[in-house]
Design an enzyme around this catalytic site. Structure first.
Site, PDB file in Angstrom:
ATOM      1  N   PRO A  92      19.317  19.417 -23.810  1.00 56.66           N
ATOM      2  CA  PRO A  92      19.316  19.396 -25.276  1.00 56.66           C
ATOM      3  C   PRO A  92      20.701  19.156 -25.875  1.00 56.66           C
ATOM      4  O   PRO A  92      20.819  18.850 -27.052  1.00 56.66           O
ATOM      5  CB  PRO A  92      18.770  20.779 -25.669  1.00 56.66           C
ATOM      6  N   GLU A 119      19.041  28.141 -17.700  1.00 49.91           N
ATOM      7  CA  GLU A 119      19.919  28.001 -18.857  1.00 49.91           C
ATOM      8  C   GLU A 119      20.722  26.705 -18.825  1.00 49.91           C
ATOM      9  O   GLU A 119      21.477  26.415 -19.735  1.00 49.91           O
ATOM     10  CB  GLU A 119      20.883  29.186 -18.913  1.00 49.91           C
ATOM     11  N   ARG A 157       8.779   0.341 -20.697  1.00 47.46           N
ATOM     12  CA  ARG A 157       8.178  -0.586 -21.665  1.00 47.46           C
ATOM     13  C   ARG A 157       9.096  -1.744 -22.007  1.00 47.46           C
ATOM     14  O   ARG A 157       8.648  -2.785 -22.486  1.00 47.46           O
ATOM     15  CB  ARG A 157       7.823   0.142 -22.965  1.00 47.46           C
ATOM     16  N   ASP A 172       7.680  -4.079 -31.859  1.00 45.44           N
ATOM     17  CA  ASP A 172       7.601  -2.637 -32.043  1.00 45.44           C
ATOM     18  C   ASP A 172       8.354  -2.206 -33.257  1.00 45.44           C
ATOM     19  O   ASP A 172       9.395  -2.749 -33.566  1.00 45.44           O
ATOM     20  CB  ASP A 172       8.331  -1.929 -30.895  1.00 45.44           C
TER      21      ASP A 172
HETATM   22 CL1  6GU Z   1      16.499  16.656 -22.280  1.00 46.36          CL
HETATM   23  N1  6GU Z   1      15.924  19.203 -22.062  1.00 46.36           N
HETATM   24  C1  6GU Z   1      15.494  20.381 -22.551  1.00 46.36           C
HETATM   25  N2  6GU Z   1      15.421  21.440 -21.747  1.00 46.36           N
HETATM   26  N3  6GU Z   1      15.157  20.564 -23.816  1.00 46.36           N
HETATM   27  C2  6GU Z   1      15.217  19.477 -24.598  1.00 46.36           C
HETATM   28  C3  6GU Z   1      15.651  18.232 -24.157  1.00 46.36           C
HETATM   29  C4  6GU Z   1      16.009  18.128 -22.861  1.00 46.36           C
HETATM   30  N4  6GU Z   1      15.618  17.366 -25.177  1.00 46.36           N
HETATM   31  C5  6GU Z   1      15.181  18.075 -26.216  1.00 46.36           C
HETATM   32  N5  6GU Z   1      14.957  19.339 -25.874  1.00 46.36           N
END
Ligand code: 6GU
Length: 248
Positions: A92, A119, A157, A172
């Protein structure tokens, strides 16, 4: 052809999804290959430990050794070319995936993806092993497995031959930078709801104009941010100005 290499502690998650539909066919046609690797196979102790406590306090983290071992092993045994490396950590914290990032990733022949859990990963993996960090949005998932599937889907794609008609890829919505116009199929009248007349007219020029305008309209109301980075004609700008006037 692109080879995707997925590093995970949950190999079994992947098979069903990738056997089906367009991604399944792409593998049959040899346009993509998808390999999964169990991170535990690259652990260095007899318990196959892949995670450990965080220095300074906190929960668990992926240890560096299994990840370095796995990536180096894949590079040695599976990636026989010396092309530029693409080693992606799904996290994230990463750069948010969009059409342009997908195009950049699609330029690599081999793509190694590390699916984090717990984590996260030891920072030395970020600093010394990974070439890209990718996120799929501003929310936290339990692991990188779903994001890696999203990434494989969107990158595949873009490979010529994967989607039946390459026109539908370049047309697209996000390739054009606008949201898709509304689309309808038969019946032309369903429960009193009629398909817009112009679409039944057979007038190709008018249909194209209607589609463009409806694309602009949806983008104007839903994703005005997209309008800043798309090429607009005089006619487009006139139409958008009309929408703006209506807003006032
Ligand atoms: Cl790539 N990993 C995780 N654990 N949560 C996420 C993500 C990735 N992308 C958005 N949320």
């Amino acid at each position: 052809m692109i080879n995707f290499h997925i590093l995970t502690i949950f190999k079994n998650i992947f098979s069903e999804y990738f056997f089906e539909g367009i991604i399944g066919k792409a593998q049959d046609k040899g346009l993509i290959n998808i390999y999964t690797y169990d991170l535990r196979d690259y652990a260095e102790d007899k318990h196959k430990t892949v995670d450990d406590y965080i220095f300074g306090g906190g929960s668990m983290l992926f240890k560096p050794e299994p990840l370095f071992n796995a990536v180096e092993n894949i590079q040695k045994n599976k990636i026989l070319n010396n092309n530029k490396k693409c080693i992606i950590l799904l996290t994230p914290q990463g750069q948010q995936l969009n059409h342009n990032l997908a195009k950049e990733i699609a330029s690599f022949k081999d793509i190694i993806m590390i699916c984090g859990r717990y984590e996260g990963v030891d920072e030395r993996v970020r600093e010394n092993l990974v070439t890209h960090e990718v996120s799929i949005g501003d929310y936290v998932l339990t692991g990188g497995e779903l994001p890696s599937m999203v990434l494989i889907d969107v990158v595949s794609r873009l490979i010529p031959g994967v989607v039946g008609s390459q026109d539908s890829v370049s047309e697209d919505s996000f390739a054009r930078g606008l949201i898709e116009h509304p689309q309808y199929t038969r019946p032309s009248m369903f429960r009193n709801w009629k398909v817009p007349e112009v679409l039944l007219s057979g007038n190709h020029k008018e249909i194209l104009k209607w589609r463009r305008q409806e694309s602009l309209r949806k983008t104007f109301y839903r994703r005005p941010d997209l309008l800043d980075s798309v090429k607009l004609s005089e006619e487009d700008l006139l139409f958008i100005n009309k929408l703006k006037l209506k807003e006032e």
